[in-house]
Design an enzyme around this catalytic site. Structure first.
Site, PDB file in Angstrom:
ATOM      1  N   LYS A 525       2.197   3.704 -28.018  1.00  0.00           N
ATOM      2  CA  LYS A 525       3.563   3.484 -27.545  1.00  0.00           C
ATOM      3  C   LYS A 525       3.661   2.120 -26.864  1.00  0.00           C
ATOM      4  O   LYS A 525       2.653   1.525 -26.484  1.00  0.00           O
ATOM      5  CB  LYS A 525       3.980   4.593 -26.592  1.00  0.00           C
ATOM      6  CG  LYS A 525       3.203   4.609 -25.278  1.00  0.00           C
ATOM      7  CD  LYS A 525       3.810   5.622 -24.321  1.00  0.00           C
ATOM      8  CE  LYS A 525       2.993   5.707 -23.037  1.00  0.00           C
ATOM      9  NZ  LYS A 525       3.436   6.726 -22.112  1.00  0.00           N
ATOM     10  N   GLY A 527       4.272   0.866 -23.690  1.00  0.00           N
ATOM     11  CA  GLY A 527       4.371   1.303 -22.303  1.00  0.00           C
ATOM     12  C   GLY A 527       5.034   0.214 -21.469  1.00  0.00           C
ATOM     13  O   GLY A 527       5.130  -0.926 -21.899  1.00  0.00           O
ATOM     14  N   GLY A 530       2.577  -2.552 -20.822  1.00  0.00           N
ATOM     15  CA  GLY A 530       1.821  -3.061 -21.961  1.00  0.00           C
ATOM     16  C   GLY A 530       1.761  -2.062 -23.096  1.00  0.00           C
ATOM     17  O   GLY A 530       2.004  -0.873 -22.905  1.00  0.00           O
ATOM     18  N   ASP A 648       4.085   6.425 -10.186  1.00  0.00           N
ATOM     19  CA  ASP A 648       4.521   6.646 -11.570  1.00  0.00           C
ATOM     20  C   ASP A 648       4.126   8.043 -12.027  1.00  0.00           C
ATOM     21  O   ASP A 648       3.610   8.234 -13.118  1.00  0.00           O
ATOM     22  CB  ASP A 648       3.903   5.567 -12.464  1.00  0.00           C
ATOM     23  CG  ASP A 648       4.608   5.502 -13.815  1.00  0.00           C
ATOM     24  OD1 ASP A 648       5.720   6.067 -13.932  1.00  0.00           O
ATOM     25  OD2 ASP A 648       4.050   4.899 -14.744  1.00  0.00           O
TER      26      ASP A 648
END
Ligand SMILES: *[C@@H]1O[C@H](CO)[C@@H](O)[C@H](O)[C@H]1NC(C)=O
Ligand SMILES: *[C@@H]1O[C@H](CO)[C@@H](O)[C@H](O)[C@H]1NC(C)=O
Ligand SMILES: *[C@@H]1O[C@H](CO)[C@@H](O)[C@H](O)[C@H]1NC(C)=O
Ligand SMILES: *[C@@H]1O[C@H](CO)[C@@H](O)[C@H](O)[C@H]1NC(C)=O
Ligand SMILES: *[C@@H]1O[C@H](CO)[C@@H](O)[C@H](O)[C@H]1NC(C)=O
Ligand SMILES: *[C@@H]1O[C@H](CO)[C@@H](O)[C@H](O)[C@H]1NC(C)=O
Ligand SMILES: *[C@@H]1O[C@H](CO)[C@@H](O)[C@H](O)[C@H]1NC(C)=O
Ligand SMILES: *[C@@H]1O[C@H](CO)[C@@H](O)[C@H](O)[C@H]1NC(C)=O
Length: 901
Positions: A525, A527, A530, A648
């Site tokens: 993916k 992100g 990155g 997060d």
């Protein structure tokens, strides 16, 4: 008529026949072999004592074994030669060629001196066992030995054989035992070894073999004993070694093997001895490896460069007898196992590593213990006083310890709190000890100055708050999951060179390119910090590679992440295997691949059957995941100093290994808790009205309470099966939360069934747990950050959820509820109750006030998170076990009951 005598003599004859036929007591029938034996007797100089010349060889000669009148075995092992024979001992066995049925020849410990004759292998077609151990043979192994195709056992160890192993030995397909150890053989391990599929024991130790271990060795499926130690083997341990599932004994020690210990070794289910000492192995030791190696008795990893934690499972291996992991870079704390292991005679050596923290009862099962040259702190447990070597640690009340400077700097470097040998922090200002008057003056002066300072501080904070609020309006709000907030922590400024050499391996760009190709098929993916790619390293280890574009605005996040990994080593975080920082434009971090992905793709999973129905995680696994995340956060918030905030926490940050153990990821947002904790306390005080109006997750993302809030959403997600709420819009989320939280009541268990994930099978037992976890979730989701419970209490509640909801009828309830120890309950409880009644606001509000006062009273140097969030009473002992100070969760009810009265 048959007379007596003839019956007796017939019987006698019958017996003789029986004996000769069935017990094979036949005299030697072949005159060639008789002559050959005599020839051998004289060429080797054997004595009459063992082989008397006139006697029948098959009956009388020692070590001669016959069948049907023919010689099948000769065993002169350990014989001594006659005086004449001793004068010129030689490998003179020419006569052997005349024994057509010879199956075994054992000459071990008999002086043969000289090389094995070249013809040796050609004339003994039926030889199966050849034992030439310790015969002082020299020269090379003759090619002709390859003609002994019936051989099952070949022992040549402890001689002076030189040169390479001849390729002809590849024809010995029946070999089950091959022992070439303790010679001077050279060259690489021939790849054709892997064709000898019947090998059960292979020992080529103590030679001069070089080069890599052939990976084909993994095909030797019958191998039980493999010893390649004491050579000069290089390169990494091939992962195929993990296929040798029959292996009982693996010894690769004293070589030059490098790279990681392959996690694939967990395939060695029958392994009893794992000996890898004296190599240059590095990197973290694979966790989970001991989960399947339940037969292990001997573990030697000493004298390597292995880092990371020693897997907890090691301590509970049932048959453990000897553990030596000394002289490595192992770090971490000993597990505080509740399992009471019985003392055994087992030995443990973990000296010369980087272990820290307190000594725990897991050591109890060992009788000889070497803990020296580590960084253990705290008191020495009684049972260790006599049988343990404790030198050069940071322990209290024992001699020969490290200096407090050395210990303190070790702990500080890792962001850990050090107990300073149980003494007070020497850098703290000393308590006033001279006269009361002086004292009082000081106090007055301090309070005047302090009061003035407080006013200045509050003004400053107000200004800061205004600035922050304006800034926030421009940027995204974190709670919406739109994007991460700008790094508010204290990552080292870019350009400052820190040594990351200890943080995993350094990879070259080529290596990474080879591992993943950075192709779209490997892309996991994009992100926010990155792009993530799947890949496989050269040694077969699957990895995830994060590519950080140096043109993006998140370009420095990788530095703070590396810095985090430099300071923190804990099994609850995704292992960072290495990095590649060579390129100007792109940086790369390499993580271990997590087989079960992250929570967002794991909660529901298509079954393998064709109908493609969704299968969801069961409750036990969900609770295990919740506890795992809580452990990780509790570590960040309470065991790191200064505390770290993850910032997060969402389903996609929660990575799961093959056993569904949580390995927290998304660490690029981690920062230390905002500013001075003391100050943030006041700012939070000031924020109360505002933030509660907004009903959001609070203003700042860099306080631990922010993580608690996000964790609350995860908990609720695990209960309801709806993890997506953080991705929906603000209003939707708010509505959903309100609706869901209204179904969580401490008075009504059944109510919770309205929100429980319908795809989860929940029986009555589990329902109570689900209910309890929902209550914990609710308390974490309190709009007011100060009322959310500290993570360590959340963890405690999750470890024993039933205590949250089960009533305890104790007369001391009232007492305990009023003590400051009840502050968590106030927090847990306050949030739960705040919407239902006004009265309930009182305990938590007063709790908050106590907090404020206590944090003002304490010197600002006490940066411990425990004193921030949890209020007075425990700031003195920082690294205590939570059990000691943990107020029983049942206090919730106590407080509650109290208020009802
Ligand atoms: C043994 O065999 C060799 C060669 O086959 C032969 O030369 C020798 O005479 C034999 N020895 C005896 C004692 O028969
Ligand atoms: C021969 O071998 C056996 C083991 O296979 C051993 O026990 C015995 O002592 C050896 N020596 C003699 C002279 O039989
Ligand atoms: C050879 O004899 C020695 C000593 O008697 C014995 O220990 C060894 O096991 C024997 N070798 C084989 C292959 O049986
Ligand atoms: C083997 O040893 C003998 C006696 O020590 C010596 O004379 C001979 O040269 C050696 N042979 C080899 C090939 O090393
Ligand atoms: C024995 O081995 C040699 C060399 O490896 C080979 O030339 C010869 O043909 C073999 N003899 C037999 C009888 O197998
Ligand atoms: C391993 O290496 C250490 C240090 O070099 C040495 O003292 C020790 O004897 C070695 N162990 C073995 C089994 O060779
Ligand atoms: C310790 O020993 C007792 C009695 O021998 C046994 O019942 C118990 O299971 C043992 N405990 C462990 C952890 O092995
Ligand atoms: C002692 O206090 C200093 C600041 O005064 C702090 O930096 C240090 O971490 C403290 N040490 C311990 C062991 O708490």
């Amino acid at each position: 008529m048959v007379d007596r005598r003839s019956i007796v003599s017939f019987g006698f004859l019958f017996l003789l026949w029986f004996q000769l036929t069935f017990e094979q007591l036949e005299p030697l029938s072949s005159s060639t072999e008789r002559a050959a034996l005599l020839e051998l007797r004289s060429s080797l100089g054997l004595r009459s004592k063992e082989w008397p010349r006139k006697a029948e060889p098959c009956f009388i000669w020692k070590g001669v074994q016959c069948e049907n009148g023919r010689v099948v075995g000769i065993n002169i092992s350990g014989f001594r030669r006659t005086r004449i024979g001793r004068q010129n001992p030689q490998f003179a066995v020419d006569a052997l060629a005349n024994f057509t049925f010879l199956q075994s020849f054992n000459v071990s410990n008999f002086l043969l001196l000289g090389p094995i004759p070249d013809w040796f292998g050609q004339r003994l077609p039926s030889l199966r066992v050849l034992d030439l151990r310790s015969c002082s043979i020299n020269g090379s192994i003759p090619f002709s030995l390859g003609n002994l195709t019936s051989l099952t056992s070949l022992y040549l160890s402890d001689n002076s054989l030189t040169a390479q192993i001849p390729d002809t030995l590849r024809q010995l397909l029946g070999l089950s035992v091959l022992d070439l150890s303790r010679n001077s053989l050279t060259g690489s391990i021939p790849p054709w070894f892997t064709f000898l599929g019947n090998l059960s024991s292979l020992d080529i130790s103590a030679n001069f073999f070089s080069g890599p271990i052939p990976s084909g060795i993994g095909t030797l499926s019958k191998l039980q004993y493999l010893n390649l130690s004491h050579n000069s083997l290089t390169s990494s341990i091939p992962i195929q070694v993990g296929n040798l599932s029959s292996l009982v004994d693996l010894d690769l020690s004293v070589n030059s093997l490098s790279g990681l210990v392959p996690p694939d070794l967990r395939g060695l289910r029958n392994l009893e001895r794992l000996i890898l000492g004296n190599n240059t192995l590095g990197g973290p030791f694979p966790e989970n490896i001991f989960q399947s190696l339940l037969q292990l008795q001997f573990i030697v990893l000493s004298h390597n460069n292995i880092s990371g934690a020693l897997p907890d499972e090691l301590w509970s291996l049932p048959r453990l007898r000897f553990v030596d992991v000394s002289w490595n870079n192992f770090a971490g704390m000993l597990p505080n196992s509740s399992l009471i292991a019985n003392a055994t005679s087992a030995e443990l050596n973990i000296s010369h590593n980087l272990f820290y923290g307190g000594l725990t009862p897991v050591l109890r099962r060992f009788s000889f213990i070497d803990l020296s040259s580590n960084y253990f702190e705290g008191m020495v447990l009684d049972f260790l006083l006599n049988n343990a070597s404790l030198d050069s640690n940071c322990l209290q009340n024992v001699s020969n310890q490290k200096t407090s400077v050395e210990c303190a700097s070790f702990y500080t470097e890792r962001g850990l709190a050090f107990d300073n040998f149980g003494r007070r922090n020497l850098t703290e200002p000393p308590a006033a000890e001279n006269g009361g008057k002086n004292n009082r003056n000081k106090i007055i002066l301090a309070s005047v100055l302090g009061g003035f300072g407080l006013i200045v501080l509050m003004v400053l904070v107000l200004i800061l708050l205004l600035l922050c609020a304006r800034k926030r309006r421009n940027s995204n709000h974190r709670g919406n999951g739109v994007g991460p907030a700008p790094a508010g922590g204290s990552p080292p400024p870019p350009g400052v060179l820190i040594s990351f050499s200890t943080v995993g391996d350094s990879f070259t760009y080529q290596q990474l390119l080879q591992a993943t190709g950075f192709s779209d098929t490997n892309l996991i993916k994009h992100g926010h910090a990155g792009d993530l790619f799947n890949g496989v390293l050269e040694n077969g280890i699957p990895v995830v590679i994060r590519r950080i574009d140096m043109c993006s605005n998140k370009k420095d996040a990788y530095i703070s992440e590396l810095d985090f990994f430099r300071k923190v080593s804990h099994p609850r975080f995704v292992p960072l295997l290495g990095h590649c920082l060579d390129n100007e434009n792109e940086k790369f971090l390499v993580y271990k691949h997590m087989p079960n992905g992250d929570l967002s793709n794991c909660l529901y999973r298509k079954t393998t059957s064709e109908d493609g129905t969704l299968q969801s995680l069961d409750w036990i696994t969900r609770l295990k995941i919740a506890t795992g995340v809580a452990e990780a956060l509790s570590y960040l918030h309470h065991e790191c100093n200064p505390p770290f905030v993850h910032r997060d926490i969402q389903a996609s940050s929660i990575l799961l290994d093959d056993k569904y153990e949580v390995r927290l990821g998304s660490l690029s947002e981690v920062c230390t808790q905002e500013g001075d904790p003391h100050q943030s306390k006041i700012t939070r005080f000031l924020r109360f009205p505002q933030s509660s109006e907004q009903g959001t997750s609070g203003l700042s993302t860099s306080i631990c309470a922010y993580d608690v809030y996000c964790f609350g959403k995860i908990l609720l997600g695990l209960v309801t099966g709806k993890l997506g709420i953080s991705g929906s819009s603000d209003i939707e989320e708010k509505e959903w939360l309100e609706q869901t939280l209204s179904c969580i009541s401490i008075y009504d268990k059944e109510l919770v069934t309205k929100i429980v994930d319908p795809s989860m099978i929940v029986d009555e037992d589990f329902l109570e747990e689900v209910w309890a976890v929902a209550i914990v979730a609710r308390s974490c989701l309190n709009p007011k950050p100060s009322r959310r419970p500290p993570m360590k209490y959340v963890l405690k509640a999750l470890e024993n959820p039933l205590k949250v909801v089960r009533e305890e009828n104790s007369s001391s309830a009232r007492l305990r509820a009023t003590s400051s120890r009840g502050s968590w309950n106030a927090a847990l409880f306050g949030s739960w109750r705040q919407s239902s009644s006004d009265v309930t606001a009182i305990p938590s509000a007063s709790g908050a006030r106590i907090e404020g006062v206590s944090s003002l009273k304490h010197s600002p140097t006490t940066g411990s998170q425990g004193s921030n969030q949890n209020g007075g009473g425990d700031s003195s002992s920082r690294r205590r076990h939570s059990k000691e100070i943990f107020p029983e969760p049942s206090n919730v009810q106590d407080v509650e009951r109290l208020e009802h009265e």
